[in-house]
Design a protein around this motif. Sequence first.
Motif, PDB file in Angstrom:
ATOM      1  N   ASP A   1      -1.289   6.167  11.577  1.00  0.00           N
ATOM      2  CA  ASP A   1      -0.296   5.304  10.936  1.00  0.00           C
ATOM      3  C   ASP A   1      -0.372   5.385   9.413  1.00  0.00           C
ATOM      4  O   ASP A   1       0.657   5.430   8.730  1.00  0.00           O
ATOM      5  CB  ASP A   1      -0.492   3.841  11.368  1.00  0.00           C
ATOM      6  N   VAL A   2      -1.587   5.378   8.863  1.00  0.00           N
ATOM      7  CA  VAL A   2      -1.799   5.348   7.417  1.00  0.00           C
ATOM      8  C   VAL A   2      -2.868   6.367   7.047  1.00  0.00           C
ATOM      9  O   VAL A   2      -3.858   6.534   7.771  1.00  0.00           O
ATOM     10  CB  VAL A   2      -2.233   3.942   6.942  1.00  0.00           C
ATOM     11  N   ALA A   3      -2.672   7.033   5.903  1.00  0.00           N
ATOM     12  CA  ALA A   3      -3.675   7.972   5.392  1.00  0.00           C
ATOM     13  C   ALA A   3      -3.942   7.683   3.926  1.00  0.00           C
ATOM     14  O   ALA A   3      -3.038   7.270   3.188  1.00  0.00           O
ATOM     15  CB  ALA A   3      -3.197   9.408   5.555  1.00  0.00           C
ATOM     16  N   THR A   4      -5.188   7.882   3.504  1.00  0.00           N
ATOM     17  CA  THR A   4      -5.508   7.844   2.071  1.00  0.00           C
ATOM     18  C   THR A   4      -6.285   9.102   1.725  1.00  0.00           C
ATOM     19  O   THR A   4      -7.058   9.626   2.544  1.00  0.00           O
ATOM     20  CB  THR A   4      -6.339   6.609   1.680  1.00  0.00           C
TER      21      THR A   4
ATOM     22  N   ILE B   1     -10.533  12.335   3.339  1.00  0.00           N
ATOM     23  CA  ILE B   1      -9.346  11.720   3.935  1.00  0.00           C
ATOM     24  C   ILE B   1      -9.800  10.572   4.829  1.00  0.00           C
ATOM     25  O   ILE B   1     -10.807  10.686   5.536  1.00  0.00           O
ATOM     26  CB  ILE B   1      -8.572  12.726   4.805  1.00  0.00           C
ATOM     27  N   ARG B   2      -9.030   9.487   4.812  1.00  0.00           N
ATOM     28  CA  ARG B   2      -9.231   8.405   5.768  1.00  0.00           C
ATOM     29  C   ARG B   2      -7.926   8.183   6.521  1.00  0.00           C
ATOM     30  O   ARG B   2      -6.877   8.004   5.909  1.00  0.00           O
ATOM     31  CB  ARG B   2      -9.678   7.125   5.065  1.00  0.00           C
TER      32      ARG B   2
ATOM     33  N   PRO C   1       0.821  -1.220   0.000  1.00  0.00           N
ATOM     34  CA  PRO C   1       0.000   0.000   0.000  1.00  0.00           C
ATOM     35  C   PRO C   1       0.852   1.266   0.000  1.00  0.00           C
ATOM     36  O   PRO C   1       1.880   1.349   0.679  1.00  0.00           O
ATOM     37  CB  PRO C   1      -0.815  -0.130   1.292  1.00  0.00           C
ATOM     38  N   LEU C   2       0.426   2.230  -0.770  1.00  0.00           N
ATOM     39  CA  LEU C   2       1.138   3.499  -0.891  1.00  0.00           C
ATOM     40  C   LEU C   2       0.804   4.401   0.289  1.00  0.00           C
ATOM     41  O   LEU C   2      -0.356   4.532   0.680  1.00  0.00           O
ATOM     42  CB  LEU C   2       0.740   4.199  -2.189  1.00  0.00           C
ATOM     43  N   ASP C   3       1.821   5.002   0.864  1.00  0.00           N
ATOM     44  CA  ASP C   3       1.631   5.999   1.908  1.00  0.00           C
ATOM     45  C   ASP C   3       1.221   7.315   1.241  1.00  0.00           C
ATOM     46  O   ASP C   3       1.995   7.907   0.493  1.00  0.00           O
ATOM     47  CB  ASP C   3       2.926   6.177   2.690  1.00  0.00           C
ATOM     48  N   HIS C   4       0.007   7.781   1.503  1.00  0.00           N
ATOM     49  CA  HIS C   4      -0.503   8.968   0.823  1.00  0.00           C
ATOM     50  C   HIS C   4       0.071  10.271   1.359  1.00  0.00           C
ATOM     51  O   HIS C   4      -0.269  11.347   0.862  1.00  0.00           O
ATOM     52  CB  HIS C   4      -2.031   8.983   0.867  1.00  0.00           C
ATOM     53  N   ARG C   5       0.986  10.171   2.327  1.00  0.00           N
ATOM     54  CA  ARG C   5       1.721  11.365   2.713  1.00  0.00           C
ATOM     55  C   ARG C   5       2.527  11.892   1.519  1.00  0.00           C
ATOM     56  O   ARG C   5       2.687  13.107   1.380  1.00  0.00           O
ATOM     57  CB  ARG C   5       2.642  11.052   3.897  1.00  0.00           C
ATOM     58  N   ILE C   6       3.013  10.980   0.694  1.00  0.00           N
ATOM     59  CA  ILE C   6       3.761  11.410  -0.490  1.00  0.00           C
ATOM     60  C   ILE C   6       2.839  12.127  -1.480  1.00  0.00           C
ATOM     61  O   ILE C   6       3.217  13.101  -2.125  1.00  0.00           O
ATOM     62  CB  ILE C   6       4.463  10.210  -1.166  1.00  0.00           C
ATOM     63  N   VAL C   7       1.590  11.674  -1.592  1.00  0.00           N
ATOM     64  CA  VAL C   7       0.604  12.334  -2.452  1.00  0.00           C
ATOM     65  C   VAL C   7       0.335  13.746  -1.940  1.00  0.00           C
ATOM     66  O   VAL C   7       0.323  14.720  -2.703  1.00  0.00           O
ATOM     67  CB  VAL C   7      -0.704  11.522  -2.502  1.00  0.00           C
ATOM     68  N   ALA C   8       0.137  13.854  -0.636  1.00  0.00           N
ATOM     69  CA  ALA C   8      -0.111  15.161  -0.031  1.00  0.00           C
ATOM     70  C   ALA C   8       1.079  16.093  -0.237  1.00  0.00           C
ATOM     71  O   ALA C   8       0.915  17.293  -0.522  1.00  0.00           O
ATOM     72  CB  ALA C   8      -0.407  14.995   1.456  1.00  0.00           C
ATOM     73  N   GLU C   9       2.280  15.557  -0.114  1.00  0.00           N
ATOM     74  CA  GLU C   9       3.480  16.367  -0.290  1.00  0.00           C
ATOM     75  C   GLU C   9       3.571  16.913  -1.717  1.00  0.00           C
ATOM     76  O   GLU C   9       3.933  18.076  -1.934  1.00  0.00           O
ATOM     77  CB  GLU C   9       4.717  15.532   0.040  1.00  0.00           C
ATOM     78  N   ILE C  10       3.238  16.100  -2.707  1.00  0.00           N
ATOM     79  CA  ILE C  10       3.273  16.550  -4.106  1.00  0.00           C
ATOM     80  C   ILE C  10       2.293  17.698  -4.321  1.00  0.00           C
ATOM     81  O   ILE C  10       2.614  18.707  -4.961  1.00  0.00           O
ATOM     82  CB  ILE C  10       2.959  15.371  -5.048  1.00  0.00           C
ATOM     83  N   ILE C  11       1.088  17.567  -3.769  1.00  0.00           N
ATOM     84  CA  ILE C  11       0.055  18.598  -3.960  1.00  0.00           C
ATOM     85  C   ILE C  11       0.467  19.906  -3.293  1.00  0.00           C
ATOM     86  O   ILE C  11       0.322  20.998  -3.871  1.00  0.00           O
ATOM     87  CB  ILE C  11      -1.291  18.090  -3.421  1.00  0.00           C
ATOM     88  N   VAL C  12       1.002  19.822  -2.082  1.00  0.00           N
ATOM     89  CA  VAL C  12       1.433  21.030  -1.374  1.00  0.00           C
ATOM     90  C   VAL C  12       2.636  21.658  -2.077  1.00  0.00           C
ATOM     91  O   VAL C  12       2.749  22.890  -2.175  1.00  0.00           O
ATOM     92  CB  VAL C  12       1.756  20.688   0.099  1.00  0.00           C
ATOM     93  N   ARG C  13       3.521  20.818  -2.604  1.00  0.00           N
ATOM     94  CA  ARG C  13       4.694  21.352  -3.304  1.00  0.00           C
ATOM     95  C   ARG C  13       4.301  22.094  -4.580  1.00  0.00           C
ATOM     96  O   ARG C  13       4.961  23.071  -4.949  1.00  0.00           O
ATOM     97  CB  ARG C  13       5.661  20.214  -3.640  1.00  0.00           C
ATOM     98  N   LEU C  14       3.261  21.637  -5.265  1.00  0.00           N
ATOM     99  CA  LEU C  14       2.812  22.364  -6.453  1.00  0.00           C
ATOM    100  C   LEU C  14       2.441  23.794  -6.087  1.00  0.00           C
ATOM    101  O   LEU C  14       2.806  24.747  -6.791  1.00  0.00           O
ATOM    102  CB  LEU C  14       1.623  21.656  -7.102  1.00  0.00           C
TER     103      LEU C  14
ATOM    104  N   LEU D   1      -5.872  20.596  -1.787  1.00  0.00           N
ATOM    105  CA  LEU D   1      -4.731  21.238  -1.142  1.00  0.00           C
ATOM    106  C   LEU D   1      -4.924  21.285   0.376  1.00  0.00           C
ATOM    107  O   LEU D   1      -4.004  20.963   1.144  1.00  0.00           O
ATOM    108  CB  LEU D   1      -4.546  22.649  -1.702  1.00  0.00           C
ATOM    109  N   ALA D   2      -6.123  21.661   0.828  1.00  0.00           N
ATOM    110  CA  ALA D   2      -6.395  21.716   2.269  1.00  0.00           C
ATOM    111  C   ALA D   2      -6.324  20.318   2.885  1.00  0.00           C
ATOM    112  O   ALA D   2      -5.763  20.138   3.980  1.00  0.00           O
ATOM    113  CB  ALA D   2      -7.768  22.337   2.513  1.00  0.00           C
ATOM    114  N   ALA D   3      -6.870  19.324   2.179  1.00  0.00           N
ATOM    115  CA  ALA D   3      -6.824  17.949   2.690  1.00  0.00           C
ATOM    116  C   ALA D   3      -5.379  17.470   2.814  1.00  0.00           C
ATOM    117  O   ALA D   3      -5.007  16.788   3.792  1.00  0.00           O
ATOM    118  CB  ALA D   3      -7.615  17.026   1.775  1.00  0.00           C
ATOM    119  N   SER D   4      -4.557  17.830   1.832  1.00  0.00           N
ATOM    120  CA  SER D   4      -3.149  17.433   1.866  1.00  0.00           C
ATOM    121  C   SER D   4      -2.431  18.066   3.056  1.00  0.00           C
ATOM    122  O   SER D   4      -1.605  17.426   3.715  1.00  0.00           O
ATOM    123  CB  SER D   4      -2.461  17.834   0.560  1.00  0.00           C
ATOM    124  N   GLN D   5      -2.751  19.322   3.336  1.00  0.00           N
ATOM    125  CA  GLN D   5      -2.130  19.985   4.477  1.00  0.00           C
ATOM    126  C   GLN D   5      -2.562  19.327   5.782  1.00  0.00           C
ATOM    127  O   GLN D   5      -1.761  19.192   6.721  1.00  0.00           O
ATOM    128  CB  GLN D   5      -2.490  21.468   4.475  1.00  0.00           C
ATOM    129  N   ILE D   6      -3.827  18.890   5.860  1.00  0.00           N
ATOM    130  CA  ILE D   6      -4.303  18.177   7.055  1.00  0.00           C
ATOM    131  C   ILE D   6      -3.528  16.876   7.236  1.00  0.00           C
ATOM    132  O   ILE D   6      -3.088  16.537   8.342  1.00  0.00           O
ATOM    133  CB  ILE D   6      -5.823  17.898   6.947  1.00  0.00           C
TER     134      ILE D   6
END
Length: 542
Positions: A393-396, A317-318, A258-271, A379-384
């Motif tokens: 432990d895990v976020a999606t 977010i879950r 399973p992919l850690d969606h922290r990396i997804v959030a980081e990409i969105i915030v970095r944009l 973007l707000a969800a990614s920051q959360i």
Amino acid sequence: MTLSSAPRSHTPGHEGPSVPTGFRVPELSVLEENLARHYAVLDKIGNLGPEPNHGFLRASWSREESRAIAHFESLCQALGLTCQYDALGNFFACTPWKAEKKIQIGSHLDTVKKGGNFDGVAGVLIGFEAIRSLVQLGPLGKNLELVIWRGEESGTFDVAFKGSKGAFGQLSPAALEKTFQGKTLREAIEEAGFDPTLIEKKTATISQNEIDSIDAHLEFHIEQARVLESSGIVLGVGTSIRGPARSRYSVQTFDGSPLDHRIVAEIIVRLHSFVRKQNDAGLDLVGTFGVVNTESAPKDSQLQHCGLSSVPGYAEIRLFPPHISRDSLRERIEPIERTFGISTEVEYDDESVIIRVFGQFDHSGATPMKPGFRKNANLAASQIILDSQELYDVATLNFPEKSDTAVLALDLRSDKALTLESANEDFFREVEDLCEREGVRVSREVLPAASPVEELDPNLQRILQSSAAELGFSSTPLPSGAGHDVGIVSQAKKSDLKPIPTALGLIECRDGLSHCEQEYVSSIRLAQACQIAVLSLLKLSQ
């Protein structure tokens, strides 16, 4: 000359252009009445409910689009205009005066699914009313022509500017096989009584002689952002049209875990940070991940409204496991609600904590990235996710189709081709570096794009500005973040290789909303734009 009896400011010593004796720009109240009569008809064509705020669907080359065009065809015939359709169904209504040159004005009448009745429609109404106001003068130095393009929206058949591109021989034949509601574009064009084989051959319906005869082409359109509304300015004078560079990122684990969606959030915030840095350097750029992991979203989810050209107005977010302190989570969420202007709902179940993020759907190209303009739910969800990571432990984020993969669709826009190209590549390299450090892989699918129009005709910009000023209306130069048919016209070349001079007038729409049921423009703003169009056409036709 009396331009209008509407209240307005006066510039001492500025009396306006010389016009035929006795001519009077129509009163705002008269124009509002005329517009209301149009809407009494158009609100019943393609409507999805008894009220306009239930939305519309007038798909490209549909019966509804044809009926809407027929409304204007009958009115143009009554004015004595020469009416014709080209082989693709684009509509042209021209004054019959013996003049070598002509001034065109118009837009489109198709809509996205559950769209409003102002995007495109406003420009056709303004064009028709302006020509109707000037026909009474008899022959002017140039003809005036109303243009209604078919199929501008990409919401049906996944291709934008189908009618205008086809008219200039620019539409890819592959577009004919695109489908909407089980029908190909080819079938839709044929059923409407027109000939798709011209698109196959990339044959223009507008001859070189006709292109040479177009002295100027104007389009009025809703702004699809809140710049005009927030400033109270009547008219945005288009300086350029941003072009989109679009791509789809797939982020995936190497081993299928399973992919850690922290990396997804980081990409969105970095944009967001990447674009703001470009803006601080004086570059025109906006960027949005409008569609993120929506493949498996429920059919009744607001995620179904997310699109490539939209600022996302909803995200979910879950967080796992569910044993998270409510107070600690609320401490993380509240500052983000204030910063991004969003709201949230938090639900605890046996398996996870579900955080629903409510923002506002807006146009991704037209809505500025300055504070206060966007309510970007992704973007707000990614920051959360990033600010709360010690609590779980895990976020999606949203509803990925596969647990080991996230899919993010990127829309970058600029009015400068070099800025767009370099930003697109620079940001992807940044994402590649991030993914390499995090031990995941990223791939990119490049999606169809459009070149920006770096400058609309400066002389026509001045004419729109001066016409607004002479009527007592405020105006401001404004790049258009959304694409328009006028951008396609601007790419056509005359025999001397010069482009057709083009102009874009932008009109305030409530809350900046478009492509939705809430899309709305006040009758007074439409009437003011009509007056500006009348005076501008009058100047251009002398």
